[in-house]
Design a protein around this motif. Structure first.
Motif, PDB file in Angstrom:
ATOM      1  N   ASP A 518     -37.066  -5.352 -32.424  1.00  0.00           N
ATOM      2  CA  ASP A 518     -37.008  -4.659 -32.510  1.00  0.00           C
ATOM      3  C   ASP A 518     -36.375  -3.869 -33.635  1.00  0.00           C
ATOM      4  O   ASP A 518     -35.163  -3.971 -34.044  1.00  0.00           O
ATOM      5  CB  ASP A 518     -36.817  -3.947 -31.240  1.00  0.00           C
ATOM      6  CG  ASP A 518     -37.939  -4.555 -30.107  1.00  0.00           C
ATOM      7  OD1 ASP A 518     -39.494  -4.467 -30.546  1.00  0.00           O
ATOM      8  OD2 ASP A 518     -36.984  -4.064 -28.746  1.00  0.00           O
ATOM      9  N   VAL A 519     -36.982  -3.277 -34.122  1.00  0.00           N
ATOM     10  CA  VAL A 519     -35.932  -1.885 -35.812  1.00  0.00           C
ATOM     11  C   VAL A 519     -36.446  -0.359 -35.209  1.00  0.00           C
ATOM     12  O   VAL A 519     -36.723   0.408 -34.468  1.00  0.00           O
ATOM     13  CB  VAL A 519     -36.456  -2.932 -36.873  1.00  0.00           C
ATOM     14  CG1 VAL A 519     -36.620  -4.477 -36.948  1.00  0.00           C
ATOM     15  CG2 VAL A 519     -37.922  -2.498 -37.010  1.00  0.00           C
ATOM     16  N   ALA A 520     -35.761  -0.388 -35.979  1.00  0.00           N
ATOM     17  CA  ALA A 520     -35.377   1.841 -36.288  1.00  0.00           C
ATOM     18  C   ALA A 520     -37.062   2.156 -36.168  1.00  0.00           C
ATOM     19  O   ALA A 520     -37.376   1.566 -36.548  1.00  0.00           O
ATOM     20  CB  ALA A 520     -34.843   2.254 -36.284  1.00  0.00           C
ATOM     21  N   TYR A 521     -37.088   2.703 -35.916  1.00  0.00           N
ATOM     22  CA  TYR A 521     -38.700   3.775 -35.586  1.00  0.00           C
ATOM     23  C   TYR A 521     -38.853   4.514 -36.659  1.00  0.00           C
ATOM     24  O   TYR A 521     -39.958   3.820 -37.588  1.00  0.00           O
ATOM     25  CB  TYR A 521     -39.083   5.049 -34.683  1.00  0.00           C
ATOM     26  CG  TYR A 521     -40.166   5.459 -34.787  1.00  0.00           C
ATOM     27  CD1 TYR A 521     -41.398   4.888 -34.051  1.00  0.00           C
ATOM     28  CD2 TYR A 521     -40.434   6.623 -35.241  1.00  0.00           C
ATOM     29  CE1 TYR A 521     -42.473   5.686 -34.641  1.00  0.00           C
ATOM     30  CE2 TYR A 521     -41.586   7.599 -35.263  1.00  0.00           C
ATOM     31  CZ  TYR A 521     -42.689   6.792 -34.798  1.00  0.00           C
ATOM     32  OH  TYR A 521     -43.948   7.195 -34.634  1.00  0.00           O
ATOM     33  N   VAL A 553     -45.026  -9.052 -39.149  1.00  0.00           N
ATOM     34  CA  VAL A 553     -46.516  -7.887 -38.240  1.00  0.00           C
ATOM     35  C   VAL A 553     -45.370  -7.378 -37.555  1.00  0.00           C
ATOM     36  O   VAL A 553     -44.377  -7.448 -36.340  1.00  0.00           O
ATOM     37  CB  VAL A 553     -47.209  -9.016 -37.104  1.00  0.00           C
ATOM     38  CG1 VAL A 553     -48.282  -8.181 -36.442  1.00  0.00           C
ATOM     39  CG2 VAL A 553     -47.609 -10.274 -37.913  1.00  0.00           C
ATOM     40  N   VAL A 554     -46.408  -6.126 -37.314  1.00  0.00           N
ATOM     41  CA  VAL A 554     -45.877  -4.439 -36.539  1.00  0.00           C
ATOM     42  C   VAL A 554     -46.863  -4.496 -34.793  1.00  0.00           C
ATOM     43  O   VAL A 554     -47.487  -4.481 -35.479  1.00  0.00           O
ATOM     44  CB  VAL A 554     -46.231  -3.787 -37.540  1.00  0.00           C
ATOM     45  CG1 VAL A 554     -45.518  -2.411 -36.363  1.00  0.00           C
ATOM     46  CG2 VAL A 554     -45.017  -3.499 -38.235  1.00  0.00           C
ATOM     47  N   ALA A 555     -45.828  -5.307 -34.078  1.00  0.00           N
ATOM     48  CA  ALA A 555     -47.183  -5.553 -32.942  1.00  0.00           C
ATOM     49  C   ALA A 555     -47.497  -4.256 -32.698  1.00  0.00           C
ATOM     50  O   ALA A 555     -48.349  -3.629 -31.754  1.00  0.00           O
ATOM     51  CB  ALA A 555     -46.305  -6.528 -31.945  1.00  0.00           C
ATOM     52  N   ASP A 556     -46.341  -3.213 -32.545  1.00  0.00           N
ATOM     53  CA  ASP A 556     -46.436  -2.093 -31.502  1.00  0.00           C
ATOM     54  C   ASP A 556     -45.224  -0.695 -32.041  1.00  0.00           C
ATOM     55  O   ASP A 556     -44.599  -0.956 -32.534  1.00  0.00           O
ATOM     56  CB  ASP A 556     -46.342  -2.538 -29.863  1.00  0.00           C
ATOM     57  CG  ASP A 556     -46.915  -0.996 -29.366  1.00  0.00           C
ATOM     58  OD1 ASP A 556     -47.525   0.211 -29.448  1.00  0.00           O
ATOM     59  OD2 ASP A 556     -46.338  -1.399 -27.851  1.00  0.00           O
ATOM     60  N   PHE A 557     -45.341  -0.047 -31.364  1.00  0.00           N
ATOM     61  CA  PHE A 557     -44.682   0.846 -31.781  1.00  0.00           C
ATOM     62  C   PHE A 557     -44.323   2.012 -29.939  1.00  0.00           C
ATOM     63  O   PHE A 557     -44.677   3.265 -29.925  1.00  0.00           O
ATOM     64  CB  PHE A 557     -44.394   1.764 -32.554  1.00  0.00           C
ATOM     65  CG  PHE A 557     -45.545   3.086 -33.062  1.00  0.00           C
ATOM     66  CD1 PHE A 557     -45.623   4.079 -31.924  1.00  0.00           C
ATOM     67  CD2 PHE A 557     -46.520   1.961 -33.899  1.00  0.00           C
ATOM     68  CE1 PHE A 557     -47.165   4.416 -32.391  1.00  0.00           C
ATOM     69  CE2 PHE A 557     -47.717   2.697 -33.997  1.00  0.00           C
ATOM     70  CZ  PHE A 557     -48.257   3.708 -33.300  1.00  0.00           C
ATOM     71  N   GLU A 561     -40.678   5.602 -29.944  1.00  0.00           N
ATOM     72  CA  GLU A 561     -38.813   5.826 -30.270  1.00  0.00           C
ATOM     73  C   GLU A 561     -38.188   3.683 -30.985  1.00  0.00           C
ATOM     74  O   GLU A 561     -37.496   3.625 -31.940  1.00  0.00           O
ATOM     75  CB  GLU A 561     -38.422   5.003 -29.282  1.00  0.00           C
ATOM     76  CG  GLU A 561     -38.428   6.291 -28.147  1.00  0.00           C
ATOM     77  CD  GLU A 561     -38.236   5.924 -26.649  1.00  0.00           C
ATOM     78  OE1 GLU A 561     -37.508   4.935 -25.982  1.00  0.00           O
ATOM     79  OE2 GLU A 561     -38.068   7.437 -25.606  1.00  0.00           O
ATOM     80  N   THR A 562     -39.041   2.532 -31.656  1.00  0.00           N
ATOM     81  CA  THR A 562     -38.700   1.373 -31.919  1.00  0.00           C
ATOM     82  C   THR A 562     -39.509   1.049 -32.753  1.00  0.00           C
ATOM     83  O   THR A 562     -41.690   1.612 -32.210  1.00  0.00           O
ATOM     84  CB  THR A 562     -38.053   0.211 -31.153  1.00  0.00           C
ATOM     85  OG1 THR A 562     -38.956   0.138 -29.811  1.00  0.00           O
ATOM     86  CG2 THR A 562     -37.081   1.668 -30.891  1.00  0.00           C
ATOM     87  N   LEU A 563     -40.282   0.237 -33.290  1.00  0.00           N
ATOM     88  CA  LEU A 563     -40.505  -0.710 -33.910  1.00  0.00           C
ATOM     89  C   LEU A 563     -40.583  -1.623 -33.791  1.00  0.00           C
ATOM     90  O   LEU A 563     -39.754  -2.964 -33.791  1.00  0.00           O
ATOM     91  CB  LEU A 563     -41.237  -0.671 -35.827  1.00  0.00           C
ATOM     92  CG  LEU A 563     -41.405   0.384 -36.237  1.00  0.00           C
ATOM     93  CD1 LEU A 563     -41.346   0.359 -37.838  1.00  0.00           C
ATOM     94  CD2 LEU A 563     -42.888   0.772 -35.917  1.00  0.00           C
ATOM     95  N   SER A 564     -41.616  -2.642 -33.223  1.00  0.00           N
ATOM     96  CA  SER A 564     -41.834  -3.780 -32.490  1.00  0.00           C
ATOM     97  C   SER A 564     -42.405  -4.992 -33.377  1.00  0.00           C
ATOM     98  O   SER A 564     -43.335  -4.570 -33.785  1.00  0.00           O
ATOM     99  CB  SER A 564     -42.397  -4.094 -30.933  1.00  0.00           C
ATOM    100  OG  SER A 564     -41.318  -3.464 -29.941  1.00  0.00           O
ATOM    101  N   LEU A 565     -41.448  -5.738 -34.781  1.00  0.00           N
ATOM    102  CA  LEU A 565     -41.946  -7.011 -34.724  1.00  0.00           C
ATOM    103  C   LEU A 565     -42.166  -8.100 -34.563  1.00  0.00           C
ATOM    104  O   LEU A 565     -41.369  -8.738 -33.644  1.00  0.00           O
ATOM    105  CB  LEU A 565     -41.199  -6.449 -36.019  1.00  0.00           C
ATOM    106  CG  LEU A 565     -41.079  -5.259 -37.254  1.00  0.00           C
ATOM    107  CD1 LEU A 565     -39.900  -5.759 -38.104  1.00  0.00           C
ATOM    108  CD2 LEU A 565     -41.965  -4.130 -37.269  1.00  0.00           C
ATOM    109  N   LYS A 566     -42.696  -8.601 -35.001  1.00  0.00           N
ATOM    110  CA  LYS A 566     -43.032 -10.923 -34.791  1.00  0.00           C
ATOM    111  C   LYS A 566     -43.032 -11.298 -35.714  1.00  0.00           C
ATOM    112  O   LYS A 566     -43.908 -10.554 -36.784  1.00  0.00           O
ATOM    113  CB  LYS A 566     -44.176 -10.999 -33.498  1.00  0.00           C
ATOM    114  CG  LYS A 566     -44.271 -12.094 -33.395  1.00  0.00           C
ATOM    115  CD  LYS A 566     -45.539 -12.219 -32.418  1.00  0.00           C
ATOM    116  CE  LYS A 566     -46.596 -12.139 -33.372  1.00  0.00           C
ATOM    117  NZ  LYS A 566     -47.849 -12.607 -32.822  1.00  0.00           N
TER     118      LYS A 566
END
Length: 665
Positions: A518-521, A553-557, A561-566
């Motif tokens: 996860d990274v900052a939004y 790949v941006v999986a979800d946000f 609040e956050t960016l879920s990357l994979k």
């Protein structure tokens, strides 16, 4: 030494030497463990020492001691038939013919055993040289020498009985003698059929074991053969580097030809002795099978590169490196060796064998690492292929149980029993026991199909079942023994494994692993692309360990609040070596951490190294605070707490009596 005309002194000297040899013989140092004895276990007289010396001095004297006494006992009736009882008969046949036939029986076994021992060695040195493909069948012959000897012995007894015994029976003999001789002949024929069936069963086990190992190790053997072929080609055109003692040459590579042949012969005999106690295939020395060192001269390139230690593998690598590298260069390039291969494709494949990082050059360390890896793979194949497989042994036990039943039926038929009655009775017995053994037979059949048809793993493979990772330790017919990550032994039934999803890491090619984080939004697309460029630069420098691919790949946000990357960690090999995989994974994650910091991509909580913002505070003098508190206290004390209008100052009893008075009117 000149001849002095007195040979008697030489004879006496030989007798004295023989006497000294057997007088000094120690039973602890016997040539075979079967004839070794500790001090005090045997009598210490001269006759006992002579006997133990003779059975250990050579195989000829040992066999003579075993054969001659029994042969003398067999010929006692024959001698009596010549001398005192010329008309003596047994079932209408003279004693002389019985002695002759029994001599054929006794000597036939030893002759069959000797032929079964010698023929494989002769075939290996003759036919095996001209037709390399026949070597495996010769090895099968050597592994089954006792069963081959038993088959030929039974054949000799059956064939010799009719001319030596059956045809010599007196025509006028009465009673049951003709029936007895006929029954013996039928029984010998039944034994011959049983021996042939036994040899067929053992040969079938050999074939199953060969197919079993061929399916398991065919790819590895093909890769190893190619690697050995490349080393042979390079060594053929290499040069002996003068002035360097750290390269391979004829003085530190191989031993002399007599010593090598003697070692090979001893290893072959040792392999035969070990294989005689088991029914699975003794595949022998795989290194010899791959390189052909057993049939080549010791100074040939194929024999020189078949080194026996990791240190000599490094010496070989240095010789190859210094032979082809250009003066002043620090690395070896493909054009330096391309002319020694028949095509450009073959040169590329050979160079890739050493250039693991695919950077276009091969350093001395890379050459040494590749040669040591080839040497270790060769030893691994040798140990794996020569190991007696437990599952094949269990299958042999099952087939041997079936063989005993069939052999009993053959002998029963030879003894003039009714075949139909036997089969009917046996079938009735099996039908009655079907409720008891039906489930077990189904389990055995399922396990046989699982191991020899599906065959999902081999010994030493690293596999994953469900979410757990194991290393295969031993394969049995009904179960498999694993080692988990904690070193604990886990035994699983093959029936359950037959219905499970099994991931085999050794058989897999290049593997990858997902890595979510996860990274900052507020992370932008430009920052993600900058991260991709940074990681691609790292992966290009680590071509030996990773594939040059990095896709974010941006999986979800979640909840904005956050960016879920994979991303995927794409390794350049499988995960058979757990320690190597962990090392590469740690290297990749550390590189990702550094790249994230360089492109200013932070976690959901922001920059952990950011400077904290100042906290604003207002300071009030204590005198002012104290004066305000005193004023508030005085105002509170001056307030009067008096009743106001609307209050009812009557108690409960007055209220009740008032209501009672009103109700009386």
């Amino acid at each position: 030494m000149p001849y002095d005309g007195s040979s008697s002194w030489d004879v006496l000297a030989g007798i004295k030497k023989f006497e000294q040899d057997y007088e000094q013989y120690d039973a602890k140092n016997a040539s075979s463990a079967a004839f070794a004895h500790a001090d005090g276990d045997l009598p210490n007289d001269r006759l006992t020492r002579l006997y133990n010396y003779l059975i250990n001095v050579s195989i000829a004297t040992r066999w003579a001691i075993f054969i001659v006494p029994i042969l003398i006992a067999i010929w006692i009736p024959g001698v009596l038939s010549f001398t005192k009882f010329p008309e003596a008969e047994v079932w209408g046949i003279r004693l002389l013919w019985w002695s002759i036939w029994l001599s054929v029986v006794w000597l036939g076994w030893w002759a069959s055993l000797a032929v079964a021992l010698i023929v494989p060695y002769i075939l290996r040195k003759t036919v095996g040289i001209m037709a390399v493909g026949t070597r495996q069948y010769i090895d099968w012959f050597a592994a089954l020498y006792r069963y081959v000897a038993l088959f030929t012995w039974c054949l000799a007894m059956w064939v010799s009985f009719a001319p030596l015994i059956g045809s010599k029976q007196d025509a006028v003999v009465g009673g049951n003698s003709p029936k007895i001789i006929s029954l013996i002949q039928k029984l010998l024929f039944a034994l011959f059929l049983c021996a042939g069936l036994l040899l067929f069963e053992k040969f079938s086990i050999q074939w199953i074991a060969w197919k079993f190992h061929e399916l398991s190790y065919a790819d590895r053997i093909a890769q190893q053969k190619f690697a050995v072929k490349v080393l042979v080609t390079l060594y053929r055109y290499s040069s002996n580097i003068l002035g360097r003692s750290d390269t391979l040459n004829a003085t530190n590579a191989t031993t002399s030809q007599p010593l090598q042949l003697r070692r090979i012969f001893k290893e072959a005999l040792k392999g035969v002795r070990i294989a005689a106690t088991s029914t699975t295939t003794a595949f022998g020395n795989v290194a010899s099978e791959i390189t052909g060192t057993s049939v080549l001269q010791p100074d040939s390139p194929a024999a020189m590169i078949a080194v026996e230690s990791a240190n000599k593998s490094r010496l070989l690598a240095r010789r190859l490196f210094y032979s082809f590298v250009k003066p002043g260069a620090t690395g070896l390039y493909m054009e330096d060796i391309a002319k020694y291969f028949p095509s450009q494709h073959a040169a590329h494949a050979a160079f890739a064998l050493f250039d693991k990082d695919a950077n276009g050059d091969v350093t001395r360390d890379e050459m040494e690492a590749a040669c040591v890896e080839i040497h270790r793979e060769q030893l691994s194949l040798e140990r794996s292929m020569s190991d007696m497989d437990s599952a094949v042994g269990r299958l042999d036990n099952l087939l041997m149980s079936l063989y005993v039943v069939i052999a009993a039926l053959i002998i029963a038929v030879a003894l003039q029993a009714q075949l139909a009655t036997l089969i009917t009775g046996f079938g009735t017995l099996l039908l009655g026991l079907s409720w008891l053994i039906g489930g077990s037979l189904q389990e055995v059949l399922t396990c046989i199909i699982f191991l020899f048809v599906k065959h999902p793993f081999d010994v030493g493979d690293r596999i994953t079942i469900l979410t757990n990772t194991y290393t295969v330790k031993e394969i049995l017919l009904l179960s498999t023994v694993f080692l988990d990550a904690q070193g604990c032994i886990v035994q699983a039934p093959n029936v359950i494994l037959n219905t499970s999803y099994i991931q085999n890491m050794r058989r897999s090619e290049e593997m990858s692993e997902p890595f979510p984080f996860d990274v900052a939004y507020d992370t932008s697309f430009e920052q993600l692309e900058a991260l991709r460029d940074k990681m691609l630069e790292f992966l290009k420098t680590e071509k030996r360990d990773f594939l040059p691919a990095f896709d974010v790949v941006v999986a979800d946000f979640p909840n904005q609040e956050t960016l879920s990357l994979k991303v995927d960690i794409k390794y350049k090999s499988n995960w058979q070596q757990g320690a190597l995989k962990a090392k590469r994974r740690n290297k990749w994650i550390c590189a990702l951490k550094i790249s994230l910091a360089e492109v200013k991509i932070f976690g959901p909580k922001g920059n952990p190294n950011a400077v904290a913002t100042p906290e604003r505070r207002t300071l009030v003098p204590w005198d002012e605070v104290k004066a305000k508190e005193e004023v508030a206290l005085r105002e509170e004390s001056t307030k009067l707490k008096t009743p106001t209008g609307g209050w009812q100052l009557l108690d409960k009893n007055t209220f009740i009596s008032k209501h009672l008075h009103c109700s009386s009117f």
